[in-house]
Design a protein around this motif. Structure first.
Motif, mmCIF file in Angstrom:
data_model
loop_
_atom_site.group_PDB
_atom_site.id
_atom_site.type_symbol
_atom_site.label_atom_id
_atom_site.label_comp_id
_atom_site.label_asym_id
_atom_site.label_seq_id
_atom_site.Cartn_x
_atom_site.Cartn_y
_atom_site.Cartn_z
ATOM 1 N N ALA A 80 0.926 -1.251 -0.030
ATOM 2 C CA ALA A 80 -0.057 -0.040 -0.157
ATOM 3 C C ALA A 80 0.912 1.328 -0.066
ATOM 4 O O ALA A 80 0.666 2.266 -0.827
ATOM 5 N N PHE A 81 2.047 1.382 0.719
ATOM 6 C CA PHE A 81 2.962 2.241 0.752
ATOM 7 C C PHE A 81 3.695 2.753 -0.483
ATOM 8 O O PHE A 81 3.763 3.766 -0.734
ATOM 9 N N ASN A 82 3.734 1.764 -1.304
ATOM 10 C CA ASN A 82 4.284 1.796 -2.674
ATOM 11 C C ASN A 82 3.383 2.570 -3.567
ATOM 12 O O ASN A 82 3.879 3.066 -4.543
ATOM 13 N N VAL A 83 1.992 2.586 -3.341
ATOM 14 C CA VAL A 83 1.274 3.201 -4.264
ATOM 15 C C VAL A 83 1.365 4.859 -4.413
ATOM 16 O O VAL A 83 1.384 5.225 -5.444
ATOM 17 N N SER A 84 1.874 5.378 -3.296
ATOM 18 C CA SER A 84 2.119 6.823 -3.332
ATOM 19 C C SER A 84 3.586 7.052 -4.316
ATOM 20 O O SER A 84 3.143 7.889 -5.182
ATOM 21 N N HIS A 85 4.302 5.869 -4.563
ATOM 22 C CA HIS A 85 5.410 6.374 -5.513
ATOM 23 C C HIS A 85 4.692 6.182 -7.000
ATOM 24 O O HIS A 85 5.164 6.802 -7.953
ATOM 25 N N THR A 86 3.864 5.152 -7.042
ATOM 26 C CA THR A 86 3.048 5.157 -8.391
ATOM 27 C C THR A 86 2.374 6.374 -8.767
ATOM 28 O O THR A 86 2.562 6.791 -10.002
ATOM 29 N N ALA A 87 1.525 6.801 -7.980
ATOM 30 C CA ALA A 87 0.934 7.990 -8.159
ATOM 31 C C ALA A 87 1.811 9.262 -8.619
ATOM 32 O O ALA A 87 1.643 9.967 -9.293
ATOM 33 N N LEU A 88 2.853 9.474 -7.769
ATOM 34 C CA LEU A 88 4.083 10.389 -7.946
ATOM 35 C C LEU A 88 4.530 10.128 -9.408
ATOM 36 O O LEU A 88 4.708 11.152 -9.895
ATOM 37 N N SER A 89 4.935 9.025 -9.769
ATOM 38 C CA SER A 89 5.492 8.777 -10.887
ATOM 39 C C SER A 89 4.760 9.183 -11.986
ATOM 40 O O SER A 89 5.168 9.983 -13.059
ATOM 41 N N VAL A 90 3.501 8.942 -11.958
ATOM 42 C CA VAL A 90 2.655 9.253 -13.103
ATOM 43 C C VAL A 90 2.289 10.803 -13.192
ATOM 44 O O VAL A 90 2.154 11.343 -14.133
ATOM 45 N N SER A 91 2.030 11.373 -11.901
ATOM 46 C CA SER A 91 1.673 12.611 -11.806
ATOM 47 C C SER A 91 3.011 13.602 -12.590
ATOM 48 O O SER A 91 2.796 14.608 -13.055
ATOM 49 N N ASN A 92 4.185 13.038 -12.051
ATOM 50 C CA ASN A 92 5.358 13.915 -12.554
ATOM 51 C C ASN A 92 5.370 13.874 -14.032
ATOM 52 O O ASN A 92 5.718 14.771 -14.728
#
Length: 264
Positions: A80-92
């Protein structure tokens, strides 16, 4: 007829080739920024040590040692904590204009999203492996055979895939990387209101009603039961139903939102 089939095959091959190239790009971002994996596993590892040595002696989990009980919940939290990295990479990518460049080229648009999800799955696998290995060092005693390990891994990968696509949705609906990261924290905190750290039977009735009827609890109970060779009843099928349903909804929703998102 032959021409149509050939054209269809060409389009499929073109889309597949684009997606493979974009996946390579996303994986390179991980290899060039290994701190992503360090950060993604650090919090669950700290929690594992804290709960094992600070609180574990005060929590009664029956015949199962606390290190063996808590490992399933912390593996789920690490995913679940890794989801923030997915969201961040797409958003970037959305914020930096690279997506607009891809849209101006003959590149399959949803390949951008798929590439981030595949890279996210790589992070998930590494994080799961690290948590389990450290758990073995500090007292986790699995009793599962090959079938149990494969079943637990299958459930975790289904969960990881579903929440990765949710991370994509968070990135697409927000206007900044900060907003995407903040929204993805919803997924991080849901496992805390589950059977991750203590048996639900010890909770107040109202809280137990919430814990027993949210998608994280059957997932955690199933992974725990499979790893410890314990009966899981219907929780396994319930976990599959929850996360397959979320996956089947999140993929088309993320694609539609991505296509409708205006250019920067």
């Amino acid at each position: 007829m032959t021409t149509a089939v050939t054209a269809g095959g060409s389009r499929l091959g073109w889309a597949l080739n684009d997606t493979i190239v974009l996946i390579g790009r996303s994986i390179k971002h991980i290899t060039r920024n290994p701190e992503q994996i360090v950060v993604a596993t650090l919090l669950p590892l700290v929690q594992l040590l804290v709960f094992r040595y600070l609180f574990g002696g005060a929590i009664n989990t029956g015949e199962v040692g606390y290190a063996s009980y808590v490992i399933a919940g912390l593996v789920v939290i690490s995913v679940a904590f890794n989801v923030s990295h997915t969201a961040l990479s797409v958003s970037n990518d959305l914020a930096e204009g690279i997506v607009e460049r891809f849209r101006s080229m003959p590149v399959i648009s949803t390949g951008v999203l798929t590439s981030h999800v595949v890279a996210s799955m790589l992070r998930h696998v590494i994080s799961i492996a690290v948590i389990v290995l450290v758990g073995l060092v500090i007292g986790f005693e699995p009793r599962a055979g090959l079938t149990g390990w494969l079943g637990a891994l299958g459930l975790l990968l289904l969960f990881a895939l579903a929440v990765s696509w949710l991370g994509v949705i968070f990135a697409v609906v927000t206007k900044s990387p900060e907003g995407a990261t903040g929204l993805s924290l919803i997924i991080v905190f849901v496992p805390y209101a589950s059977s991750a750290f203590v048996p639900p039977s010890t909770m107040p009735a109202i809280l137990r009603g919430i814990v027993d009827n949210q998608p994280m609890t059957p997932l955690i109970d199933s992974v725990r039961g499979l790893l410890l060779a314990m009966p899981i009843g219907g929780s396994g099928w319930l976990a599959v139903a929850w996360w397959t349903g979320i996956l089947l909804v999140s993929i088309p929703v993320s694609a539609v939102l991505f296509r409708r998102r205006p250019l920067q």
